[in-house]
Design an enzyme around this catalytic site. Structure first.
Site, mmCIF file in Angstrom:
data_model
loop_
_atom_site.group_PDB
_atom_site.id
_atom_site.type_symbol
_atom_site.label_atom_id
_atom_site.label_comp_id
_atom_site.label_asym_id
_atom_site.label_seq_id
_atom_site.Cartn_x
_atom_site.Cartn_y
_atom_site.Cartn_z
ATOM 1 N N CYS B 9 0.254 -0.721 -0.279
ATOM 2 C CA CYS B 9 -0.291 -0.319 -0.259
ATOM 3 C C CYS B 9 0.888 1.248 -0.098
ATOM 4 C CB CYS B 9 -1.135 -0.078 1.521
ATOM 5 S SG CYS B 9 -2.154 -1.046 1.307
ATOM 6 N N LEU B 11 3.470 3.488 -3.045
ATOM 7 C CA LEU B 11 4.134 3.610 -4.262
ATOM 8 C C LEU B 11 5.147 4.541 -4.266
ATOM 9 C CD1 LEU B 11 5.205 0.828 -5.795
ATOM 10 C CD2 LEU B 11 3.472 2.306 -7.829
ATOM 11 N N VAL B 130 12.451 3.036 12.305
ATOM 12 C CA VAL B 130 13.754 3.798 12.867
ATOM 13 C C VAL B 130 14.602 3.293 11.822
ATOM 14 C CG1 VAL B 130 15.231 3.773 15.140
ATOM 15 C CG2 VAL B 130 12.827 3.218 15.148
ATOM 16 N N GLY B 132 16.065 3.665 9.438
ATOM 17 C CA GLY B 132 16.116 2.712 7.742
ATOM 18 C C GLY B 132 16.212 1.984 7.166
ATOM 19 N N ILE B 134 19.040 0.692 9.005
ATOM 20 C CA ILE B 134 19.838 -0.295 9.549
ATOM 21 C C ILE B 134 19.382 -1.143 10.745
ATOM 22 C CG2 ILE B 134 21.521 0.175 11.904
ATOM 23 C CD1 ILE B 134 21.693 3.119 11.081
ATOM 24 N N LYS B 203 11.806 8.294 16.343
ATOM 25 C CA LYS B 203 11.794 6.682 16.467
ATOM 26 C C LYS B 203 12.479 6.702 17.712
ATOM 27 C CE LYS B 203 13.556 8.261 11.544
ATOM 28 N NZ LYS B 203 14.636 9.217 11.730
#
Lengths: 435, 435
Positions: B9, B11, B130, B132, B134, B203
């Site tokens: 869901c 794009l 959180v 990206g 990692i 985050k």
């Protein structure tokens, strides 16, 4: 929920650390797993004063542990590749799950061990075999599962990194630092495994296999130690903007796979070039994520135990939880979440950087110091510059000790109310982040 | 084995990255999972030229995806907390597993979402929420499961770190760098979420909950942005041996929990002080392992997709594999291990540091340069020192370009055979380790 029963074979540095961590953090580990983890038996030729095994039965014949029908998970921490191999294979044959910290065993006999485990339907986990407490195996097997790994480079031998760090920082020569490392217990009496790169080669082979999906091939690693690195080369490297690190490097391209351990010049601006002392780090370059780096202690009793116990938790979660609830959403099971209060900001304790613009006349600094002192705050560092020409105010910069925010803020208010202070006092918190 | 069916869901940047990574690495992901992962439907209000969805059906009403009875895993990548919340709750109610990259949704509505998911027996994974790419959520929930986390400190907003890095390295001021960050696409047109610390607070709340086992409490975070940091303070900090970083800090002691986001001076020798530009890093201090650090890209299409797809793989493994074989020993299933060859060391390509002792007379350097040039090797850097008094040999230090080891070794042999070269030529490999 029935407890998960663990048998620990070997009660040396890592074995005692594993026992101690399981005992100390038993409650929080239970909240994570949803079941109790119990050490049901220990196999050890002798006791270890570093750990009080209480009423846990200790067998002098470690093979009793792998034959104990009560035990679900055998933790192999005896090291070496002869008895350990027999022990692990017998544990597998008896349907036990295995957790091991033994890099040599996995690197040299892993293919055989995994084939046996696959047939028996048991798991073999070995997070602690590479880079001690850094969860690099989990990162590669699971965290980066979306990626094709292109290459990885790791500082995966703490002794070697300690020696190279000392050589660079203090200009000492190899033999001198090695002798100290041996005295400190970082290096073995026979340092061959560390300084000739064999230990790093064991770890690299494991990393490469899980990065690229290839069988373990220890005999194919090119290995060069650090014994011939001179302080001269360390210094020239620095002059060129580089650091010398002992790296394990694995790379995969269409032509084939590189597996090599050797001293390497790397640009000093890379994060991994700044990994010093006995610490380990692995830099991984993968197609989707790009570069990621994992840093931490590569050896030691509890750091290694951290990985051993994480593996035990992993297996315990598959044994006890519904697969879909294997890992709780917030790491701990919902009904165990704690109501530990969140502190208000004025209750936190931290050090402070203060910058103020003070009238350039006698006595101002002592007024500031007095206010801080009355609040129980000491000054750790101070910069006072000469005023710019024609200016009557000078910048004063202070670092305070760690203090309660409330006390600091009230002192700052008093400082700001002084006639001799212009503008607002700039406040930025300071954290040492010491490990 | 039946394929696992995924519905995406959204794009946008992350959605297209997720689609592309699943398509490009489909084969290796299948070798890891033991089953194929298929995108069965996409919900998106509009197409995205960054991704060719081929014959995958695209619904303009994203709610079609969560109502599609074929779909096992719903991947929510629309962002925001209104429609996304409805979408995720409906997916859960329909028995779908959920993967999301939505930090605001988890931080603000996670407690409600997890309660619903628990009741339905489905998983909700949020690694991409959180830092990206990692895998820090996995590290905290699983890799460090043996530990009590004492504190963590993270650079968890790339835009803020880019701004502070530029201010320090180039002496630029905040507003100037922010404008550039917006032009480069690092910062939104409305940069409030980044520069005021709200994004970092989202985050941090997630990290703290899984570190300490507490419910999500976004309203309790103390948040201070970087808008008031001046180059003056950046410079004074440097003079004192510190760097200013925008950190999220969570700490737990007997008194309570600290949750705070603010600019912080940290000693420049800490590894995390050297995390620059848009990169993220989280330093975790835990009782057994001590300090570990996790570094990588905190945003971007494929880095974030890396974490989204890792979560999909995690769920797929629980759906298809025997629990005991959830993760293959060597990351890929045994029967998929590849026989890609390991290269001999003389086939590898690397740059080289060479140090030699050359007779101090005209023409020697040109002889050396000629030999290297004939072998197709170029000299990237050179140090030639004056000879010590009374010495007739001078040290010559070279860095070569990247070349095949075989060619380098043969050139070195020729150099060593020159009369004007004393002793062995010291050779150390050089790697740029550029990400």
């Amino acid at each position: 929920m029935n407890p998960v029963k663990v048998g620990i074979c070997g009660l040396g540095t890592v074995g005692s650390g594993t026992f101690n961590v399981l005992a100390r953090n038993r409650e929080s580990i239970q909240a994570r797993v949803g079941a109790d983890i119990v050490v049901a038996q220990i196999g050890a030729r002798r006791d270890n004063p570093a750990c009080d095994t209480g009423d846990v039965p200790v067998a002098r014949d470690i093979f009793e542990v792998v034959r104990n029908p009560e035990i679900d998970i055998v933790v192999e921490l005896i090291g070496g590749t002869t008895v350990a191999r027999d022990l692990v294979l017998e544990a597998i044959a008896n349907g036990k799950h295995v957790v091991t910290a033994n890099k040599a065993l996995i690197a040299e006999y892993g293919n055989e061990i995994f084939a046996a485990a696959q047939e028996q339907g048991v798991s073999v986990n070995f997070e602690a075999a590479v880079a001690g407490g850094i969860p690099i195996i989990k990162a590669l097997r699971e965290g980066l599962a979306a990626n094709q790994v292109e290459w990885l480079a790791g500082i995966i031998n703490g002794t070697g990194n300690f020696i190279l760090t000392e050589m660079r920082e203090k200009g000492r020569d190899f033999a001198d630092v090695l002798a100290e490392a041996q005295a400190l217990g970082y290096a073995e009496a026979d340092p061959t495994f560390d300084v000739e790169g064999i230990d790093a080669a064991h770890k690299l082979v494991i990393l490469a296999s899980i990065a690229f999906g290839i069988p373990l091939q220890f005999d194919k690693v090119y290995t060069e130690g650090i014994t011939r690195i001179s302080t001269e080369d360390v210094n020239y490297a620095e002059e060129l903007g580089y650091r010398i690190k002992h790296l394990g490097i694995a790379r995969c391209d269409d032509e084939g796979i590189e597996l090599r351990v050797h001293p390497t010049l790397i640009p000093e601006k890379r994060l991994i070039a700044n990994v010093n002392g006995v610490m380990n780090a692995i830099l991984v370059k993968a197609d989707a994520v790009g570069p990621t780096l994992y840093y931490g202690p590569g050896a030691g009793s509890e750091p290694t135990a951290s990985s051993v116990v994480a593996d035990v938790v992993d297996v315990a979660r598959t044994l006890t939880a519904e697969p879909k609830h294997r890992v709780p959403y917030l790491a701990f099971h919902q009904d165990t979440l704690s109501d530990h209060p969140v502190k208000a900001i004025d209750e936190i304790q931290t050090a402070y950087y203060l910058r103020m613009s003070a009238l350039d006349k006698p006595g101002v600094l002592s007024q500031i110091a007095q206010i801080l002192s009355d609040a129980g705050i000491s000054i750790e560092a101070l910069i006072q510059k000469q005023p710019p020409e024609d200016a009557d105010h000078v910048p004063v910069i202070l670092l305070t000790n760690v203090t309660r925010e409330k006390a600091l803020m009230s002192a700052v208010e008093q400082i700001q109310s002084l006639d001799s202070i212009d503008d607002e006092v700039v406040r930025i918190r300071v954290e040492s982040l010491a490990g």
